[in-house]
Write an enzyme that holds these catalytic residues in place. Structure first.
Site, short mmCIF file in Angstrom:
data_model
loop_
_atom_site.label_atom_id
_atom_site.label_comp_id
_atom_site.label_asym_id
_atom_site.label_seq_id
_atom_site.Cartn_x
_atom_site.Cartn_y
_atom_site.Cartn_z
CB SER A 109 -0.92 0.02 1.23
OG SER A 109 -0.15 -0.01 2.42
CB THR A 132 -2.51 6.83 -2.68
OG1 THR A 132 -1.14 6.42 -2.88
CG2 THR A 132 -2.66 8.27 -3.16
CE1 TYR A 134 -5.15 4.18 -6.58
CE2 TYR A 134 -3.88 6.18 -6.19
CZ TYR A 134 -5.07 5.56 -6.50
OH TYR A 134 -6.18 6.32 -6.75
CG ASP A 137 4.50 -3.05 -12.24
OD1 ASP A 137 5.36 -3.61 -11.54
OD2 ASP A 137 4.46 -3.16 -13.49
CG ASN A 184 3.36 -6.30 -14.52
OD1 ASN A 184 4.03 -5.37 -14.93
ND2 ASN A 184 3.92 -7.37 -13.97
CG ASP A 235 6.78 -8.00 -16.05
OD1 ASP A 235 6.54 -6.79 -15.93
OD2 ASP A 235 7.50 -8.62 -15.25
CB SER A 236 6.84 -4.24 -18.90
OG SER A 236 6.97 -4.00 -17.52
#
Length: 324
Positions: A109, A132, A134, A137, A184, A235-236
């Site tokens: 968090s 926040t 969040y 990522d 992600n 992933d990315s």
């Protein structure tokens, strides 16, 4: 009655010999990447590849927080600064030259985004971790200077993650999709009407068709065109100038390529993957104005180093916000 030694027996052969067998995508056009540059002989969790307007490559390692800068012509590696926030996960570059660094914090968090010069000076909190919950990522800018980001929280049976849009003044945060499991990678189509999101621990690819305001989903516009298989997951990602999507497969040592409708059309393998090496492929990115793709991976599990690999993609990379 048949003796035990005469019974039909399973043997390791073909695909079952691989540490990470490819099943459903085995008929795709497949190429193997070439080594491009060794970042370290130590296994570093490389991520966040992004090029600036001068063609310099920035990337980071998540667990130690190093920000690297690489000259693609000389292959010189510099470390201009170390992130002051825990577990940075992505770098995106504003067209004013600032680095926007997403960080995961405690993975629960305390994530956020900060901006800084390429030397780590003039730090500005864009999304503050103390106000926040969040766990950020990755992010992608739109042409207005706002951006979408992924919330990396949750797990397969507790989907706490989501995707949010931050307005160009960085004051308004609007949810786009929620209740997904570890959001992600994120990419935006050339016309900014389609948002791609990878959902790592559910092994899914989301295609989100947006209205002109960039935050409203079109009727029936949020779909899942592809389900991945295997451990760990997508992933990315990035797009090319033909709107193809390149998705790094973490834990599998490869990149899958999809057309603009979400159909798989090719894949790129990292050398050594069948033997269990260099499986932590995390991020693909194009060298500006070329179709040459750079992919980062590392070999932490097998005691190896951290590498960048390269291939030519289907088309030139898309010239995104920092080049406009």
């Amino acid at each position: 009655m048949m003796s035990q030694q005469d019974l039909p027996t399973l043997f390791y052969s073909g695909k079952s010999n691989s540490a990470v067998p490819i099943i459903s995508e085995s008929e795709l056009q497949t190429i193997t990447a070439e080594p491009w540059l060794e970042i370290s002989k130590k296994g570093l969790q490389l991520e966040g590849l992004n090029f600036d307007r001068q063609g310099q490559l920035f990337l980071l390692d998540v667990f130690e927080g190093n920000i690297f800068k690489i000259n693609p012509e000389t292959k010189e590696i510099k470390r201009p600064f170390v992130s002051h926030k825990a577990n940075p996960a992505a770098i995106k570059i504003h067209k004013d030259g600032r680095l926007f660094v997403c960080y995961l914090g405690d993975f629960k968090s305390t994530g956020g985004i900060f901006a800084a010069t390429e030397n780590g000076d003039n730090i500005q909190d864009i999304i503050e971790d103390f106000s926040t919950t969040y766990c950020i990522d990755d992010m992608v800018f739109d042409s207005k200077g706002g951006f979408y980001f992924t919330d990396f929280r949750g797990y397969s049976t507790n989907p706490l993650g989501g995707v949010y849009y931050v307005a160009p003044d960085f004051r308004t945060v609007t949810p786009i999709i929620q209740n997904i499991s570890v959001a992600n990678g994120i990419a935006l189509s050339k016309d900014e009407k389609v948002l791609w999101v990878t959902e790592t621990t559910a092994n899914r690819l989301h295609r989100i068709a947006l209205e002109d305001d960039g935050v409203t989903i079109q009727p029936f516009g949020a779909t899942i065109p592809y389900y991945f298989t295997g451990h760990e997951g997508p992933d990315s990602c990035c797009i090319d100038s033909d709107d193809n999507l390149y998705v790094a497969m973490y834990g599998q040592g490869r990149v899958l390529v999809f057309n603009k409708r979400g159909y798989p059309i090719g894949q790129i393998l990292i050398p050594g993957r069948d033997e269990g090496h260099m499986l932590r492929s995390t991020h693909p990115q194009f060298i500006p104005d070329t179709n040459q793709l750079i992919i980062c991976s590392n070999d932490i599990e097998m005691g190896g180093g951290s590498m960048l690999y390269t291939v030519n993609g289907f088309a030139k990379g898309h010239q995104s916000f920092q080049f406009q």
